[in-house]
Write a protein that holds these residues in place. Structure first.
Motif, PDB file in Angstrom:
ATOM      1  N   PRO A  93       6.349  41.496 -46.493  1.00 39.36           N
ATOM      2  CA  PRO A  93       7.592  40.754 -46.736  1.00 39.36           C
ATOM      3  C   PRO A  93       7.438  39.271 -46.439  1.00 39.36           C
ATOM      4  O   PRO A  93       6.492  38.846 -45.759  1.00 39.36           O
ATOM      5  N   CYS A  94       8.407  38.492 -46.943  1.00 40.84           N
ATOM      6  CA  CYS A  94       8.372  37.044 -46.682  1.00 40.84           C
ATOM      7  C   CYS A  94       9.002  36.696 -45.339  1.00 40.84           C
ATOM      8  O   CYS A  94       8.697  35.652 -44.756  1.00 40.84           O
ATOM      9  N   LEU A  95       9.913  37.541 -44.856  1.00 38.36           N
ATOM     10  CA  LEU A  95      10.682  37.342 -43.622  1.00 38.36           C
ATOM     11  C   LEU A  95      11.630  36.146 -43.699  1.00 38.36           C
ATOM     12  O   LEU A  95      12.159  35.710 -42.677  1.00 38.36           O
ATOM     13  N   LYS A  96      11.872  35.631 -44.910  1.00 40.43           N
ATOM     14  CA  LYS A  96      12.735  34.450 -45.060  1.00 40.43           C
ATOM     15  C   LYS A  96      13.923  34.686 -45.986  1.00 40.43           C
ATOM     16  O   LYS A  96      14.920  33.955 -45.902  1.00 40.43           O
ATOM     17  N   CYS A 100      15.442  40.146 -46.022  1.00 42.47           N
ATOM     18  CA  CYS A 100      14.668  40.174 -44.779  1.00 42.47           C
ATOM     19  C   CYS A 100      15.527  39.784 -43.583  1.00 42.47           C
ATOM     20  O   CYS A 100      15.431  40.399 -42.505  1.00 42.47           O
ATOM     21  N   LEU A 101      16.380  38.783 -43.760  1.00 41.40           N
ATOM     22  CA  LEU A 101      17.214  38.318 -42.667  1.00 41.40           C
ATOM     23  C   LEU A 101      18.318  39.311 -42.308  1.00 41.40           C
ATOM     24  O   LEU A 101      18.967  39.169 -41.262  1.00 41.40           O
ATOM     25  N   ASN A 103      17.471  42.279 -41.729  1.00 47.07           N
ATOM     26  CA  ASN A 103      16.608  43.241 -41.045  1.00 47.07           C
ATOM     27  C   ASN A 103      16.183  44.381 -41.960  1.00 47.07           C
ATOM     28  O   ASN A 103      16.062  45.528 -41.535  1.00 47.07           O
ATOM     29  N   PRO A 105      13.132  44.116 -44.062  1.00 51.61           N
ATOM     30  CA  PRO A 105      11.947  43.492 -44.660  1.00 51.61           C
ATOM     31  C   PRO A 105      11.203  44.396 -45.639  1.00 51.61           C
ATOM     32  O   PRO A 105      10.510  43.890 -46.530  1.00 51.61           O
ATOM     33  N   HIS A 106      11.330  45.720 -45.498  1.00 50.30           N
ATOM     34  CA  HIS A 106      10.642  46.618 -46.430  1.00 50.30           C
ATOM     35  C   HIS A 106      11.220  46.528 -47.844  1.00 50.30           C
ATOM     36  O   HIS A 106      10.604  47.016 -48.797  1.00 50.30           O
ATOM     37  N   CYS A 108      12.240  43.423 -49.096  1.00 47.35           N
ATOM     38  CA  CYS A 108      12.180  41.978 -49.325  1.00 47.35           C
ATOM     39  C   CYS A 108      12.285  41.595 -50.810  1.00 47.35           C
ATOM     40  O   CYS A 108      11.671  42.237 -51.680  1.00 47.35           O
ATOM     41  N   ARG A 131       2.111  39.875 -39.939  1.00 47.61           N
ATOM     42  CA  ARG A 131       3.469  40.438 -39.891  1.00 47.61           C
ATOM     43  C   ARG A 131       3.539  41.860 -40.444  1.00 47.61           C
ATOM     44  O   ARG A 131       4.515  42.573 -40.199  1.00 47.61           O
ATOM     45  N   SER A 132       2.510  42.288 -41.187  1.00 46.28           N
ATOM     46  CA  SER A 132       2.501  43.649 -41.735  1.00 46.28           C
ATOM     47  C   SER A 132       1.526  44.571 -41.009  1.00 46.28           C
ATOM     48  O   SER A 132       1.371  45.733 -41.389  1.00 46.28           O
TER      49      SER A 132
END
Length: 374
Positions: A93-96, A100-101, A103, A105-106, A108, A131-132
């Motif tokens: 995921p990008c986490l951005k 993702c924000l 929660n 991320p899977h 994304c 992160r992965s």
């Protein structure tokens, strides 16, 4: 380094020599010990309609199921050290993004899949964003560590809600369906029923704790499920096949207020009686994509650590990495000749893994040779 790659459109994969990748600041370089073949890899080998639409860049090193150890870290990586035993979630995921924000991320919006959107792990080395990554317990055997990605699918689908005391039905006898049976048994399900077509995998299902196997082409699936589940239907239905008839049978055999988890991918749109099969029955419908990062991984680690979950019966073949074509042939045969095929990159590991498997799992059906010459 040696790597298995999709070179061009059409049937087939090729062993190639590729440069060892270098990790970026947030990445980790991993020496790969063991990989396992997934259904996604079979799509790429066959180069079917899904693969042609999904993969946009060739050549591509394939694969997303592996275990290995860290040999180099990028300058910004703090959580991992050289020598750590690791595997990875195939979802990067990008986490951005907004998803993702939240929660998730899977799921994304900018999701990359290892071996699809970037070079995969069917190689002596692979780089993956930290992160992965997931650090494995030192005592976890590498062959078990390598199957945590699909095992995680099974854990997520089965335990998105508790199954203790529930009647659980699994539609589909592929590796994830078989893993799900083991997860349900380890988690206190009252009765487990599994449907499928393959004599080999239906026998494996019994070793994974299934109480009743149903041959989907020879028996009345919906009626048997209702009869086995107090006449009202299943409490939990895990759809792992993507087959349109199985989906219809499953919705019909689910009790009012039951839970339906959709994981198998249909090849075309599936008609559903939305009013009668979903609304008026008051079912809870979950779409299962990937694994929760990293809640599912923690659940899986706990089940493996305490010994409640034994996925070994699903692992039927262990081959040298160079013999990958044999592994793909076993999994693509009709009827299928393997459960899960594991490829080992170090010859010394192969003998050790075979001996460990023979000690921990009794053979219950005649199988093709594990390796050439064995």
């Amino acid at each position: 380094m040696k790597a298995i790659a999709k070179i061009k459109k059409g049937k087939g994969l090729k062993m190639i020599e590729a440069p060892v990748p270098r990790p970026a600041a947030d990445e980790v370089l991993i020496q790969v010990d063991v990989v396992s073949i997934c259904g996604t890899d079979l799509h790429l080998d066959r180069w079917d309609a899904w693969a042609g639409k999904r993969v946009t860049h060739l050549p591509q090193i394939i694969g997303h199921e592996f275990s290995g150890h860290v040999v180099e870290t990028g300058k910004n990586v703090k959580r991992f050290q050289i020598g750590d035993p690791v595997t990875a979630d195939s979802h990067i995921p990008c986490l951005k993004c907004a998803v993702c924000l939240k929660n998730l991320p899977h799921l994304c919006n900018q999701l990359q899949i290892l071996g699809i959107d970037r070079d995969g792990c069917f190689a002596e080395y692979v780089v993956i964003p930290s992160r992965s990554l997931w650090e494995n317990a030192p005592e976890l055997p590498p062959e078990i560590a390598s199957i945590q990605d699909p095992l995680g699918n099974a854990v997520y689908a089965t335990l998105v809600e508790p199954v203790e005391g529930q009647n659980v039905v699994i539609l589909g006898d592929g590796p994830v369906g078989l893993f799900a049976a083991g997860v349900a048994r380890a988690s206190g399900a009252e009765k487990i029923i599994l449907t499928g077509l393959n004599p080999l995998t239906l026998k494996i299902a019994e070793q994974m704790g299934v109480d009743r196997v149903i041959h989907a082409q020879k028996e009345d699936v919906s009626q048997i499920i209702r009869d086995e589940c107090e006449g009202v239907g299943a409490d939990v239905l895990l759809e792992m096949s993507g087959n349109a008839q199985a989906i219809s049978d499953g919705l019909s055999a689910l009790r009012k207020g039951g839970r339906f988890c959709a994981f198998g991918l249909p090849s075309s749109p599936v008609p559903i009686d939305f009013s009668d099969q979903i609304i008026f029955k008051g079912i809870r419908l979950f779409g299962i994509s990937g694994r929760l990062m990293f809640k599912t991984w923690r659940q899986m680690a706990g089940l493996l650590h305490v010994g409640k979950l034994n996925p070994r019966p699903v692992l039927t073949h262990f081959l040298d990495f160079d013999d990958f074509e044999q592994g793909f042939a076993l999994m693509e045969a009709i009827p299928r000749l393997a459960g899960k095929v594991v490829l080992v990159l170090k010859p010394a590991f192969l003998k050790e893994i075979q001996e460990r498997q023979s000690l921990e799992v009794s053979r219950f059906v005649s199988l093709p040779p594990l390796t050439k010459g064995d």
